[in-house]
Design an enzyme around this catalytic site. Structure first.
Site, PDB file in Angstrom:
ATOM      1  N   ASP A 296     -10.169  75.688  28.192  1.00 48.41           N
ATOM      2  CA  ASP A 296     -10.884  76.866  27.717  1.00 48.41           C
ATOM      3  C   ASP A 296     -12.333  76.862  28.197  1.00 48.41           C
ATOM      4  O   ASP A 296     -12.881  77.892  28.594  1.00 48.41           O
ATOM      5  CB  ASP A 296     -10.908  76.911  26.182  1.00 48.41           C
ATOM      6  CG  ASP A 296      -9.538  76.854  25.549  1.00 48.41           C
ATOM      7  OD1 ASP A 296      -8.627  76.251  26.154  1.00 48.41           O
ATOM      8  OD2 ASP A 296      -9.373  77.388  24.446  1.00 48.41           O
TER       9      ASP A 296
ATOM     10  N   GLU B 137       2.499  78.330  28.310  1.00 42.94           N
ATOM     11  CA  GLU B 137       3.063  77.206  27.550  1.00 42.94           C
ATOM     12  C   GLU B 137       4.415  77.526  26.917  1.00 42.94           C
ATOM     13  O   GLU B 137       4.957  76.704  26.174  1.00 42.94           O
ATOM     14  CB  GLU B 137       2.057  76.759  26.499  1.00 42.94           C
ATOM     15  CG  GLU B 137       0.826  76.120  27.130  1.00 42.94           C
ATOM     16  CD  GLU B 137      -0.309  75.876  26.159  1.00 42.94           C
ATOM     17  OE1 GLU B 137      -1.190  75.067  26.492  1.00 42.94           O
ATOM     18  OE2 GLU B 137      -0.334  76.518  25.079  1.00 42.94           O
TER      19      GLU B 137
END
Length: 790
Positions: free
Chosen positions: A357, A499
């Site tokens: 991130d 994911e």
């Protein structure tokens, strides 16, 4: 209930407000209105306690492991905000009696939290409360609270039970030894604790001051001390119309602070320094301290970033200011040994760990606007080479393999192994990210490349950057797997950015980014060996570069990079994605909250469906779009957008940027608005565990990289503005090669000003420009020339 229209006059579009109190919906406001300064973050729980509250105070870098079977996390410090109030012996609570005119606000401009309301007790006693709070940007250790109570028409006796409460934990995990408690002069309260495993000392001090009708009240408090708790109880009588003000000033210091993290450190130094600092602050008082805090915000943030939009929808500007506020309070600009947590410092979610991130969604803001802070965040990753090398060795690889989740730089991999329940089996789901989500290694290298290209900071590269690039390239060279049948290298058994697809082979994003990492190492090797042979010799001696260089050349050439298939020029996200079963995703695309897919499927089943959690191929286009044609980007955007649920807060901003690049302006703005509403939306359950730090960075990216069109493309500065139709203009300042560059964009023109009058070169819709002072470019003419050329 949230309301964003209460800021008036010079506070218009600066105020985030809650206008209705609910004891069942506390988490959102506690999170999105949290206060901080990068050193610490204070969740904005109310002073009076409620059953479902979450009280968090985190100090960056103070990681501790509760138990050998758990992972390290930021420990929840002692609470200093709770104040138990009684009115004529009755417990004060907004769940009792009657509340009128309730408003809780975060003023983004001043970084001050306020709460105002009238309360009528069950016995009919009327009191008006005005409560203020701040965490100082001037003195990073300071927390201030001021509570004004105006009495109604009846005499009352009001008591305040206040101090330091260390009976806190992280979802049951207690990270501190009980510690020492002390009250000095019946006024200054001190608590000193030490973390159980990392042995970090923490000193917290607090002091109170009461004034009634403008005169200080010299009342004798009752001293209280209990297990992990120390404080004072003050009782004061009020006559009708009396006005009482309570100030509570608190400071927090730790042995991890740079001024104490030295070989000759002694705990007594921490105790005494912190106490004397609070004594000094108490002489200044709340009002003076917050004035200095306000000035720090104006000078360090709002004047520096100079980012404004003139939109017909006022929410757009508020959302952008909200992003700038949180990007400031989440970032440890004071210490390069610390990173940014996925929930910033606003909640216990993700344990304070840093992910990709930072490099992909948050760090670019600083690279483009505040390079010194960007360098600090990259140095955190440089210090993390110790843990990255450890992880590579443990997995049988060479070089540096960055952890998926990082804490203190030398900790290595700290991703938990087990997660949520499997709805089919009832067992815990294994978290594979820490094992096989490996693209973070090249994501960090891309951030190094972006920083160096933007700033030209050769010193950073010599001291940190080259080593990071070379050692990560060594990892990828050892990670590649030879496919004898196809005579090429593959990257098997990974999780990409999406994911929802685990244990896949040749995830396109992972392969392309690994290839980028290898090619960058080759480029830097060749530059250094020719231009600075003496420095190259030092690095070569340390990292065995000559041998590695031959591997990089051969393996980069042989690494499989997924290409567009013939029938629709769609690039396969991985080896099997395009062969998976397709289902109707309409209900999940229109969901009110994320993750509804898992009401019907478990992760193993989702792995076999053409559905994506978040941007995967599309984030590749965002980061390396120069390597693909517009035709390929459009085809893939359309294909994968329809299959992406945006169940990750990281996703929407990337799609917004690409949609704008492709001229899908209405869709781009819609995605930007959705990204802005992840934390600011009307749902009161969206942010209970903390804010979505990557999405906060994404708001800025969608604004600047998307609508303003400011990008680093193939080493060049490109500015292709395409403002939403209802944005009249936009101004911002970026930094390029050490020089501030001011941009002013309207629907018709782009104005570029080189503030230091040093020549700047850039592209606008494919045409090259240079400017030493100031230039105005007609946007439509430039865009039409580009489209005509295509």
């Amino acid at each position: 209930m949230m309301d964003y229209s209460l800021g008036k006059g010079n506070l218009e579009n600066w105020v985030v407000s809650e206008t209705e109190f609910s004891a069942d919906k506390l988490g959102k406001v506690e999170s999105i209105m949290y206060l901080g300064n990068g050193y610490m973050g204070l969740r904005s729980a109310t002073e009076e306690p409620y059953l479902n509250e979450v009280r968090n105070l985190f100090v960056n870098g103070t990681f501790n492991k509760f138990d050998e079977k758990e992972v390290t996390e930021l420990p929840n410090m002692a609470d200093v905000t709770r104040i138990d109030i009684r009115v004529d012996g009755e417990r004060f609570s907004l769940e009792l009696g009657e509340t009128r005119g309730y408003v809780r606000q975060l003023n983004l401009k001043s970084a001050e939290l306020t709460r105002t309301f009238e309360w009528v007790s069950p016995k009919g006693k009327e009191l008006h409360f005005h409560i203020k709070r701040f965490v100082s940007l001037d003195n990073l250790h300071l927390i201030g609270i001021q509570m004004e109570v105006e009495n109604g028409q009846h005499p009352v006796e009001i008591s305040f039970n206040t101090g330091i409460n260390a009976q806190m934990n992280n979802n049951g995990s207690q990270h501190f030894h009980e510690g020492d408690r002390r009250i000095f002069d019946k006024r200054f309260v001190q608590l000193v604790q030490t973390t159980t495993e990392s042995k970090i000392d923490v000193a917290i001090n607090t002091v109170h001051k009461f004034t009634k009708n403008g005169k200080e009240v010299k009342t004798e408090p009752v001293m209280q001390m209990d297990r992990r708790k120390v404080g004072l109880k003050y009782t004061i009588s009020l006559q009708p119309n009396d006005n009482l003000t309570m100030e509570k000033l608190t400071n927090v210091y730790t042995s991890r602070d740079k001024e104490f993290d030295k070989p000759n450190y002694h705990l007594e130094q921490l105790r005494e320094h912190s106490l004397q600092d609070l004594r000094k602050m108490s002489e200044s008082g709340y009002n003076l301290l917050i004035e200095v805090h306000h000035d720090a915000w104006q000078q360090k943030v709002w004047n520096k970033y100079n980012l404004e939009i003139n939109s017909e929808d006022s929410f757009d500007l508020l959302a952008l200011r909200f992003a700038l506020y949180h990007l400031t309070v989440m970032t440890p600009a004071h210490d390069e040994r610390m990173g940014i947590g996925a929930k910033a410092l606003s909640g216990e979610g993700y344990k304070g760990h840093s992910f990709w991130d930072t490099e992909v969604f948050i760090l670019p803001f600083f690279t483009f606007t505040n390079p010194e802070v960007a360098k600090s965040l990259l140095k955190y990753r440089y210090y993390g080479l110790v843990g990255a090398r450890k992880k590579a060795e443990e997995n049988g690889y060479e070089g540096a393999m960055y952890p998926w989740e990082a804490a203190w730089p030398t900790d290595g991999e700290v991703t938990p192994v087990w997660g949520a329940v499997d709805i089919i089996t009832g067992k815990q789901t294994k978290i594979w990210s820490g094992f096989i989500e490996q693209h973070i290694t090249s994501d960090i290298v891309h951030a190094v490349y972006q920083y160096f290209t933007m700033t030209g900071d050769q010193k950073f590269m010599d001291e940190c950057g080259y080593e990071m690039v070379f050692d990560t390239a060594k990892f990828w060279a050892s990670r590649l797997e030879w496919n004898e049948e196809k005579q090429e290298y593959h990257i098997n058994n990974v999780v990409g950015p999406d994911e929802y697809k685990e244990h896949v082979n040749n995830n396109a994003f992972t392969n392309y980014m690994a290839h980028f990492n290898l090619k960058l190492a080759i480029s830097y090797y060749e530059i250094l060996s020719k231009q600075t042979p003496s420095w190259f010799a030092e690095l070569n001696k340390k990292l065995s570069l000559e041998e590695s260089y031959q591997h990089w050349l051969y393996k980069a050439e042989k690494l499989y990079l997924p290409e567009p298939r013939e029938e629709d020029i769609v690039i396969p996200q991985d080896d099997t994605y395009l062969q998976l079963k397709e289902i109707d995703l309409t209900n999940y695309k229109n969901q009110d909250k994320v993750g509804t897919l898992f009401n019907d499927y478990n992760l193993e089943q989702v792995n076999k469906i053409q559905v994506s959690k978040q941007a995967d191929i599309n984030i590749l286009f965002f980061m390396m779009g120069h390597a693909f044609s517009q035709e390929v980007i459009r085809a893939n955007f359309n294909y994968y957008e329809s299959k992406t649920l945006h169940d990750s807060s990281l996703s929407l901003s990337t799609h917004a940027i690409l949609a704008n690049d492709l001229g899908e302006e209405q869709l781009a703005y819609s995605l930007f608005k959705k990204a802005s509403e992840i934390d600011l939306g009307s749902s009161m359950l969206s942010s209970d565990e903390g804010i979505h730090a990557a999405s906060i960075g994404g708001i800025w990216q969608a604004t600047v990289f998307g609508f303003a069109g400011v990008r680093l493309i193939d080493g060049k500065l490109r500015i292709n503005p395409r403002l939403p139709k209802h944005w009249n203009d936009m101004k911002l300042t970026i930094h390029w090669k050490g020089q501030p560059v001011s941009l002013f964009i309207t629907q018709a023109t782009l104005s570029v000003k080189a503030e230091n009058q040093k020549k700047i070169e850039f592209e606008v819709f494919g045409k090259s420009y240079e400017c030493k002072d100031h230039i105005v470019i007609p946007i439509e003419v430039a865009r039409e020339c580009k489209e005509g050329a295509l």
